[in-house]
Design a protein around this motif. Structure first.
Motif, PDB file in Angstrom:
ATOM      1  N   LEU A  58     -25.268  -8.637   1.755  1.00 48.89           N
ATOM      2  CA  LEU A  58     -25.375  -8.852   0.315  1.00 48.89           C
ATOM      3  C   LEU A  58     -26.623  -8.123  -0.158  1.00 48.89           C
ATOM      4  CD1 LEU A  58     -24.953 -10.316  -2.449  1.00 48.89           C
ATOM      5  CD2 LEU A  58     -26.334 -12.185  -1.509  1.00 48.89           C
ATOM      6  N   SER A  59     -26.467  -7.258  -1.141  1.00 48.43           N
ATOM      7  CA  SER A  59     -27.610  -6.578  -1.749  1.00 48.43           C
ATOM      8  C   SER A  59     -27.513  -6.778  -3.249  1.00 48.43           C
ATOM      9  CB  SER A  59     -27.601  -5.089  -1.408  1.00 48.43           C
ATOM     10  OG  SER A  59     -28.738  -4.453  -1.972  1.00 48.43           O
ATOM     11  N   ALA A  60     -28.502  -7.406  -3.846  1.00 50.24           N
ATOM     12  CA  ALA A  60     -28.395  -7.777  -5.255  1.00 50.24           C
ATOM     13  C   ALA A  60     -29.707  -7.548  -5.981  1.00 50.24           C
ATOM     14  CB  ALA A  60     -27.994  -9.245  -5.366  1.00 50.24           C
ATOM     15  N   SER A  61     -29.576  -7.134  -7.241  1.00 48.49           N
ATOM     16  CA  SER A  61     -30.731  -6.961  -8.122  1.00 48.49           C
ATOM     17  C   SER A  61     -30.210  -6.936  -9.547  1.00 48.49           C
ATOM     18  CB  SER A  61     -31.461  -5.659  -7.786  1.00 48.49           C
ATOM     19  OG  SER A  61     -32.604  -5.511  -8.596  1.00 48.49           O
ATOM     20  N   GLY A  62     -30.735  -7.792 -10.399  1.00 45.77           N
ATOM     21  CA  GLY A  62     -30.261  -7.808 -11.792  1.00 45.77           C
ATOM     22  C   GLY A  62     -29.874  -9.203 -12.216  1.00 45.77           C
ATOM     23  N   ASP A  63     -28.765  -9.332 -12.946  1.00 47.00           N
ATOM     24  CA  ASP A  63     -28.308 -10.624 -13.435  1.00 47.00           C
ATOM     25  C   ASP A  63     -27.066 -11.039 -12.655  1.00 47.00           C
ATOM     26  OD1 ASP A  63     -30.309 -10.492 -15.390  1.00 47.00           O
ATOM     27  OD2 ASP A  63     -28.993  -9.391 -16.745  1.00 47.00           O
ATOM     28  N   ILE A  64     -27.162 -12.131 -11.922  1.00 46.49           N
ATOM     29  CA  ILE A  64     -26.042 -12.652 -11.130  1.00 46.49           C
ATOM     30  C   ILE A  64     -25.940 -14.147 -11.391  1.00 46.49           C
ATOM     31  CG2 ILE A  64     -25.152 -13.018  -8.787  1.00 46.49           C
ATOM     32  CD1 ILE A  64     -26.605 -10.538  -7.932  1.00 46.49           C
ATOM     33  N   PRO A  65     -24.771 -14.628 -11.815  1.00 45.56           N
ATOM     34  CA  PRO A  65     -24.629 -16.072 -12.055  1.00 45.56           C
ATOM     35  C   PRO A  65     -24.793 -16.861 -10.767  1.00 45.56           C
ATOM     36  CG  PRO A  65     -22.489 -15.003 -12.042  1.00 45.56           C
ATOM     37  CD  PRO A  65     -23.512 -13.901 -12.007  1.00 45.56           C
ATOM     38  N   ILE A  66     -24.987 -18.144 -10.905  1.00 47.28           N
ATOM     39  CA  ILE A  66     -25.107 -19.002  -9.727  1.00 47.28           C
ATOM     40  C   ILE A  66     -23.808 -18.905  -8.936  1.00 47.28           C
ATOM     41  CG2 ILE A  66     -25.478 -21.344  -8.901  1.00 47.28           C
ATOM     42  CD1 ILE A  66     -26.942 -21.907 -11.536  1.00 47.28           C
ATOM     43  N   THR A  67     -23.926 -18.451  -7.729  1.00 46.13           N
ATOM     44  CA  THR A  67     -22.751 -18.128  -6.929  1.00 46.13           C
ATOM     45  C   THR A  67     -22.835 -18.822  -5.574  1.00 46.13           C
ATOM     46  OG1 THR A  67     -22.625 -15.960  -7.990  1.00 46.13           O
ATOM     47  CG2 THR A  67     -21.420 -16.229  -5.931  1.00 46.13           C
ATOM     48  N   PHE A  68     -21.708 -19.337  -5.110  1.00 42.26           N
ATOM     49  CA  PHE A  68     -21.654 -19.968  -3.800  1.00 42.26           C
ATOM     50  C   PHE A  68     -20.689 -19.200  -2.907  1.00 42.26           C
ATOM     51  CE2 PHE A  68     -19.453 -22.921  -0.917  1.00 42.26           C
ATOM     52  CZ  PHE A  68     -20.532 -23.288  -0.128  1.00 42.26           C
ATOM     53  N   THR A  69     -21.117 -18.931  -1.689  1.00 35.48           N
ATOM     54  CA  THR A  69     -20.225 -18.295  -0.721  1.00 35.48           C
ATOM     55  C   THR A  69     -20.377 -18.990   0.628  1.00 35.48           C
ATOM     56  OG1 THR A  69     -19.652 -16.238   0.400  1.00 35.48           O
ATOM     57  CG2 THR A  69     -21.962 -16.565  -0.127  1.00 35.48           C
ATOM     58  N   GLN A  70     -19.359 -18.955   1.422  1.00 31.52           N
ATOM     59  CA  GLN A  70     -19.441 -19.546   2.760  1.00 31.52           C
ATOM     60  C   GLN A  70     -19.502 -18.480   3.838  1.00 31.52           C
ATOM     61  OE1 GLN A  70     -17.114 -23.171   3.590  1.00 31.52           O
ATOM     62  NE2 GLN A  70     -16.049 -22.689   1.686  1.00 31.52           N
ATOM     63  N   GLN A  71     -19.540 -17.200   3.461  1.00 30.14           N
ATOM     64  CA  GLN A  71     -19.537 -16.124   4.440  1.00 30.14           C
ATOM     65  C   GLN A  71     -20.853 -15.363   4.419  1.00 30.14           C
ATOM     66  OE1 GLN A  71     -17.164 -15.763   6.574  1.00 30.14           O
ATOM     67  NE2 GLN A  71     -15.831 -17.313   5.640  1.00 30.14           N
ATOM     68  N   PRO A  72     -21.490 -15.254   5.570  1.00 27.15           N
ATOM     69  CA  PRO A  72     -21.114 -15.814   6.872  1.00 27.15           C
ATOM     70  C   PRO A  72     -21.554 -17.268   7.038  1.00 27.15           C
ATOM     71  CG  PRO A  72     -23.090 -14.530   7.103  1.00 27.15           C
ATOM     72  CD  PRO A  72     -22.687 -14.417   5.655  1.00 27.15           C
ATOM     73  N   TRP A  73     -22.566 -17.684   6.253  1.00 32.70           N
ATOM     74  CA  TRP A  73     -23.030 -19.066   6.262  1.00 32.70           C
ATOM     75  C   TRP A  73     -22.991 -19.570   4.827  1.00 32.70           C
ATOM     76  CZ3 TRP A  73     -27.894 -19.683   9.872  1.00 32.70           C
ATOM     77  CH2 TRP A  73     -27.597 -19.172  11.137  1.00 32.70           C
ATOM     78  N   PRO A  74     -23.004 -20.877   4.607  1.00 38.86           N
ATOM     79  CA  PRO A  74     -23.028 -21.376   3.222  1.00 38.86           C
ATOM     80  C   PRO A  74     -24.295 -20.936   2.487  1.00 38.86           C
ATOM     81  CG  PRO A  74     -22.371 -23.113   4.740  1.00 38.86           C
ATOM     82  CD  PRO A  74     -22.884 -21.983   5.588  1.00 38.86           C
ATOM     83  N   LEU A  75     -24.113 -20.160   1.444  1.00 37.64           N
ATOM     84  CA  LEU A  75     -25.239 -19.639   0.657  1.00 37.64           C
ATOM     85  C   LEU A  75     -25.006 -19.924  -0.817  1.00 37.64           C
ATOM     86  CD1 LEU A  75     -25.501 -15.990   2.101  1.00 37.64           C
ATOM     87  CD2 LEU A  75     -26.769 -18.000   2.872  1.00 37.64           C
ATOM     88  N   ARG A  76     -26.070 -20.213  -1.531  1.00 38.67           N
ATOM     89  CA  ARG A  76     -26.021 -20.249  -2.992  1.00 38.67           C
ATOM     90  C   ARG A  76     -27.114 -19.295  -3.477  1.00 38.67           C
ATOM     91  NH1 ARG A  76     -24.176 -24.556  -5.732  1.00 38.67           N
ATOM     92  NH2 ARG A  76     -24.877 -26.018  -4.138  1.00 38.67           N
TER      93      ARG A  76
END
Length: 291
Positions: A10-28
């Protein structure tokens, strides 16, 4: 035959809403630019990078220094390279916490390893700064100021780490390194653990494309049983979300959205990045969006 490992990034920079993913581990995770940056359509100076598979997860949050040359240059370079380097160092056994938790010599050796690696990254940073093109429509006065800053380089504060499972021993290890005042907080069974001392939250400490590390680099190692870690949540956020400092528990999605909205309305609004890593059962939670 060597087992094929699926690596998630995951590479992120900017505006990202609150996001939940389980891959590869549970992340918010979530990001918002500062109010002024949104109004002027300027880039975020925060950057988030996560690299991992089912057995190891490396992460980095970097906060570009606004008084340096385009802090996002240093932040984006550092976040990507640092999390990938930690992941591969872990994968190759160079970052095996089982060998260092009780051995100060090994701790010092790995600290020197981190310091040396950050210094080596400086040459790539210098090239990026020299090659970075400023927007052609930029105000000439602003351009002159930035060109002066270019001589001094781009700088960023950072927090990075790697979590590794040891299935053969039913244990997990956590390695952290940081410079600057990005927050690191850990709750295990609703009890917060002190991961860093306040005196190590020094805004003067950062990584520079010109100078390498400025000030001390701080590192920590922890090891828990898998059962304990399943009750744990690691939360990291940039200083734009300092409103969360008063929270005694991990914010739920509504509390996090409210804090981000409130921080956006402050006079000193700053870029904000939030990352939560958990092995608790979050499977039934849906992806949340900022209001």
């Amino acid at each position: 035959m060597q087992q094929q490992t699926d690596v998630w990034r995951l590479s992120a920079s900017g505006d990202i809403p609150i996001t939940f993913t389980q891959q590869p581990w549970p992340l918010r995770y979530a990001m918002n630019r500062a109010a002024e940056s949104q109004q002027c359509n300027e880039p975020s100076q925060d950057c988030l990078h996560v690299t991992g598979d089912k057995d190891a997860l490396a992460f980095a949050i970097c906060d570009g220094v606004s008084l340096s040359f385009c802090g996002q240059v240093a932040a984006q370079l550092l976040a990507g390279r640092l999390s990938d380097w930690l992941y591969h160092a872990c994968e190759s056994g160079k970052m095996d916490q089982r060998q260092v938790v009780n051995k100060h010599d090994e701790h010092d050796r790995l600290l020197r390893h981190v310091v040396s690696w950050l210094d080596q990254l400086r040459s790539e940073g210098l090239q990026l700064v020299q090659a970075y093109e400023l927007p052609s429509q930029m105000n000439p006065i602003v351009r002159d100021v930035l060109e002066e800053k270019r001589r001094h380089g781009s700088e960023a504060a950072f927090v990075a780490g790697v979590i590794q499972k040891y299935p053969e021993s039913d244990e997990c290890g956590l390695f952290l390194c940081w410079q600057g005042d990005i927050r690191i907080r850990l709750w295990i069974q609703d009890e917060e653990w002190m991961l860093r001392k306040r005196e190590t939250m020094c805004t003067e400490e950062r990584w520079s494309t010109n100078k390498g590390s400025i000030g001390n680099i701080h590192t920590s190692y922890y090891r828990w049983s898998v059962q304990e870690w399943k009750q744990a949540k690691l939360v990291i956020y940039s200083d734009g979300l300092a409103l969360l400092d008063s929270f005694e528990q991990v914010p739920d999605p509504n509390q996090l959205a409210a804090a981000m909205s409130k921080a956006l309305g402050l006079a000193n609004s700053d870029d904000m990045t939030y990352l939560e890593i958990s092995l608790s059962s979050l499977a039934n939670e849906e992806v949340q969006r900022c209001p």
